[in-house]
Design a protein around this motif. Sequence first.
Motif, PDB file in Angstrom:
ATOM      1  N   ALA A  90      -5.519  38.810  69.836  1.00  0.00           N
ATOM      2  CA  ALA A  90      -4.154  39.254  69.050  1.00  0.00           C
ATOM      3  C   ALA A  90      -3.203  37.966  69.546  1.00  0.00           C
ATOM      4  CB  ALA A  90      -3.923  40.430  69.156  1.00  0.00           C
ATOM      5  N   ALA A  91      -3.312  37.180  70.399  1.00  0.00           N
ATOM      6  CA  ALA A  91      -2.977  36.244  70.706  1.00  0.00           C
ATOM      7  C   ALA A  91      -3.443  34.914  70.057  1.00  0.00           C
ATOM      8  CB  ALA A  91      -3.258  35.730  72.604  1.00  0.00           C
ATOM      9  N   ALA A  92      -4.240  35.153  69.494  1.00  0.00           N
ATOM     10  CA  ALA A  92      -5.066  33.812  69.052  1.00  0.00           C
ATOM     11  C   ALA A  92      -4.436  34.145  67.485  1.00  0.00           C
ATOM     12  CB  ALA A  92      -6.357  33.497  68.346  1.00  0.00           C
ATOM     13  N   TRP A  93      -3.572  34.619  66.946  1.00  0.00           N
ATOM     14  CA  TRP A  93      -4.201  34.992  66.002  1.00  0.00           C
ATOM     15  C   TRP A  93      -2.193  34.790  65.515  1.00  0.00           C
ATOM     16  CZ3 TRP A  93       0.360  38.907  64.227  1.00  0.00           C
ATOM     17  CH2 TRP A  93       0.514  39.106  63.497  1.00  0.00           C
ATOM     18  N   LEU A  94      -1.507  35.925  66.774  1.00  0.00           N
ATOM     19  CA  LEU A  94       0.027  35.141  66.891  1.00  0.00           C
ATOM     20  C   LEU A  94       0.168  33.509  67.111  1.00  0.00           C
ATOM     21  CD1 LEU A  94       2.593  35.752  67.173  1.00  0.00           C
ATOM     22  CD2 LEU A  94       2.617  35.983  69.253  1.00  0.00           C
ATOM     23  N   VAL A  95      -0.685  32.525  68.067  1.00  0.00           N
ATOM     24  CA  VAL A  95      -0.677  31.160  67.380  1.00  0.00           C
ATOM     25  C   VAL A  95      -0.437  30.921  66.187  1.00  0.00           C
ATOM     26  CG1 VAL A  95      -1.373  29.513  68.609  1.00  0.00           C
ATOM     27  CG2 VAL A  95      -1.244  31.286  70.022  1.00  0.00           C
ATOM     28  N   ALA A  96      -1.405  31.088  65.948  1.00  0.00           N
ATOM     29  CA  ALA A  96      -2.261  30.163  64.455  1.00  0.00           C
ATOM     30  C   ALA A  96      -1.106  30.666  63.918  1.00  0.00           C
ATOM     31  CB  ALA A  96      -3.585  31.525  63.938  1.00  0.00           C
ATOM     32  N   ILE A 136      -9.886  26.647  69.068  1.00  0.00           N
ATOM     33  CA  ILE A 136     -10.142  25.881  67.854  1.00  0.00           C
ATOM     34  C   ILE A 136     -10.293  26.747  66.647  1.00  0.00           C
ATOM     35  CG2 ILE A 136     -12.455  25.008  66.475  1.00  0.00           C
ATOM     36  CD1 ILE A 136     -13.305  24.044  69.620  1.00  0.00           C
ATOM     37  N   GLY A 137     -10.269  27.711  66.721  1.00  0.00           N
ATOM     38  CA  GLY A 137     -10.575  28.808  65.863  1.00  0.00           C
ATOM     39  C   GLY A 137      -8.594  29.175  65.158  1.00  0.00           C
ATOM     40  N   THR A 138      -8.456  28.826  65.704  1.00  0.00           N
ATOM     41  CA  THR A 138      -6.621  29.079  65.161  1.00  0.00           C
ATOM     42  C   THR A 138      -6.154  27.232  64.229  1.00  0.00           C
ATOM     43  OG1 THR A 138      -5.471  27.411  66.823  1.00  0.00           O
ATOM     44  CG2 THR A 138      -5.416  30.114  67.184  1.00  0.00           C
ATOM     45  N   PHE A 176      -5.283  34.287  49.072  1.00  0.00           N
ATOM     46  CA  PHE A 176      -6.352  34.070  48.838  1.00  0.00           C
ATOM     47  C   PHE A 176      -7.607  34.982  49.712  1.00  0.00           C
ATOM     48  CE2 PHE A 176      -4.339  30.563  47.061  1.00  0.00           C
ATOM     49  CZ  PHE A 176      -5.207  30.145  46.051  1.00  0.00           C
ATOM     50  N   PRO A 177      -8.325  35.033  49.446  1.00  0.00           N
ATOM     51  CA  PRO A 177      -9.675  35.899  49.637  1.00  0.00           C
ATOM     52  C   PRO A 177     -10.196  35.127  51.535  1.00  0.00           C
ATOM     53  CG  PRO A 177     -10.361  35.048  47.851  1.00  0.00           C
ATOM     54  CD  PRO A 177      -9.024  34.654  47.934  1.00  0.00           C
ATOM     55  N   LEU A 178      -9.903  34.175  51.426  1.00  0.00           N
ATOM     56  CA  LEU A 178     -10.717  33.595  52.398  1.00  0.00           C
ATOM     57  C   LEU A 178     -10.731  34.457  53.165  1.00  0.00           C
ATOM     58  CD1 LEU A 178     -11.613  31.134  51.371  1.00  0.00           C
ATOM     59  CD2 LEU A 178      -9.736  31.033  49.644  1.00  0.00           C
ATOM     60  N   SER A 179      -9.537  34.715  54.119  1.00  0.00           N
ATOM     61  CA  SER A 179      -9.892  35.292  55.213  1.00  0.00           C
ATOM     62  C   SER A 179     -10.674  36.861  55.436  1.00  0.00           C
ATOM     63  CB  SER A 179      -8.581  35.528  55.517  1.00  0.00           C
ATOM     64  OG  SER A 179      -7.694  36.848  55.554  1.00  0.00           O
ATOM     65  N   THR A 180     -10.181  37.578  54.091  1.00  0.00           N
ATOM     66  CA  THR A 180     -11.257  39.058  54.345  1.00  0.00           C
ATOM     67  C   THR A 180     -12.557  37.920  53.788  1.00  0.00           C
ATOM     68  OG1 THR A 180      -9.520  39.641  52.571  1.00  0.00           O
ATOM     69  CG2 THR A 180     -11.346  40.826  52.419  1.00  0.00           C
ATOM     70  N   ALA A 181     -12.879  37.374  52.945  1.00  0.00           N
ATOM     71  CA  ALA A 181     -14.494  36.798  52.588  1.00  0.00           C
ATOM     72  C   ALA A 181     -14.879  36.457  54.019  1.00  0.00           C
ATOM     73  CB  ALA A 181     -14.516  35.648  52.062  1.00  0.00           C
ATOM     74  N   LEU A 197      -4.666  40.875  58.227  1.00  0.00           N
ATOM     75  CA  LEU A 197      -5.790  42.004  59.371  1.00  0.00           C
ATOM     76  C   LEU A 197      -6.740  40.763  59.013  1.00  0.00           C
ATOM     77  CD1 LEU A 197      -4.050  44.919  57.426  1.00  0.00           C
ATOM     78  CD2 LEU A 197      -3.757  44.728  60.359  1.00  0.00           C
ATOM     79  N   CYS A 198      -7.339  40.776  58.218  1.00  0.00           N
ATOM     80  CA  CYS A 198      -8.065  39.713  58.038  1.00  0.00           C
ATOM     81  C   CYS A 198      -7.991  39.151  58.841  1.00  0.00           C
ATOM     82  CB  CYS A 198      -8.521  39.980  56.363  1.00  0.00           C
ATOM     83  SG  CYS A 198      -8.962  41.532  55.408  1.00  0.00           S
ATOM     84  N   LEU A 199      -7.718  38.062  59.051  1.00  0.00           N
ATOM     85  CA  LEU A 199      -7.570  36.863  59.937  1.00  0.00           C
ATOM     86  C   LEU A 199      -7.613  38.186  60.986  1.00  0.00           C
ATOM     87  CD1 LEU A 199      -7.054  33.884  60.594  1.00  0.00           C
ATOM     88  CD2 LEU A 199      -5.091  34.348  60.877  1.00  0.00           C
ATOM     89  N   LEU A 200      -6.378  38.539  61.695  1.00  0.00           N
ATOM     90  CA  LEU A 200      -6.759  39.432  62.666  1.00  0.00           C
ATOM     91  C   LEU A 200      -8.178  39.744  62.682  1.00  0.00           C
ATOM     92  CD1 LEU A 200      -5.039  40.237  65.156  1.00  0.00           C
ATOM     93  CD2 LEU A 200      -4.578  42.587  64.206  1.00  0.00           C
TER      94      LEU A 200
END
Length: 403
Positions: free
Chosen positions: A20-26, A146-148, A160-165, A119-122
């Motif tokens: 969750a922290a990584a998602w927020l930082v991203a 690195i993921g962020t 776009f569908p990139l996080s979903t895919a 949501l998909c990125l999370l």
Amino acid sequence: MAGATRPAGRDWRHGLLPPAAAWLVANLLTWAVARASVAGDGSPVAYWSTGGRTRWDSAHYLSIAETGYEMFRCRERYPDFPDVICGNVAWFPGYPMAVRAVSATGLSYELSAAVVTELCLLGMFAVLWWLLGARLTRATGLTLAIGTVFPGGVYFHALFPLSTATLALLVCVAGVKRGSWALAAAGGFAAAACHPVGAVAVGLLLLSALFAWRGDTRPVRFAKAGAAAAVSGCGVLWAKWLMWQATGRWDAYEAIQESSYGQGGVHQPFDEMARAYRFPFKDWYRPQGHLPWLVEHGLDAHRTQLWLDTAFVLLVLATAATLLVRGRGLDAGEWAAAVLTAAVFLVPFLAGAEMSWYRNHAQMFTGLLLVARLPGRVQVPLLACCAAQYALLGAMFFSGVLV
């Protein structure tokens, strides 16, 4: 090389707080890049709006979500347009159908698309965290970092569908790692239904008979691999069935790709890399007026992106090879991640994706599973390179130079 960690004990670090922290930082980093950029009309970029996350293809995905597929000769509606095929059958339905489902709550299609994307990125960070052993160490923390700022990851925030895919591919890897062919098949189906590059899951699952399902006899291993691959392939068939229902043509996707985009068949990948590298984005879409420093220096960021993407895939493959040579071996999930990383890198060039490879390559996110096996002296420079490139490509995106 530092070995991947395994789950142990129960404390806050083993929950959802790190992903969750990584998602927020991203999001915060991407917002900062947007603030330092300008839109094509010279106005500030409103990152927290859907408009700031919308690009050319976003309109097609939203139209599929709202009204379904259509295909027609362009001159039927636009007399001055070239006589080619128009419509939205060049885009797969997985993401638009998820947007349609969320829009049933009463949200607009644009806002629903942003919700699905984030949501998909999370979910991506959560599944990666589980694959890394759900234990906070220097190696796993740097991997999340690195993921962020993952190369091309600005499209994980776009409509776009990139996080979903990519989430679907990670679920497929998790299924292989767990020995659950059903989970692997579900992830493969979703990946193939979301994006053409996601069809690499079919090949991965066929190959999985060679390195996964080790607790089963050889015939069962091949049966699980074949069944999972077959289910994954149905994601493509579902996409084509929806297009056929709307247009009456099973080859609707192939027809529009050949007519409007000059794509079809298998291309020579090195020639395509050279064409992609030379593509003059800034000559086509350069914003007007005075440009901020970041935008001015990011107008050719797709070129450094290609160098970084190439370095990343070589690093992942070299890591896998080194582990094998030193006898440390790879688990089934790491084998799957290595195969997917190489396949995702090559497929856009084999298909001739001259103007979209940089975002398609974001699906190499699965390779982070092997990056976690690298020592800190390699991870830290990789993080620095990815962060710098993320800012440059992000500025290229937010200024409207990229499509």
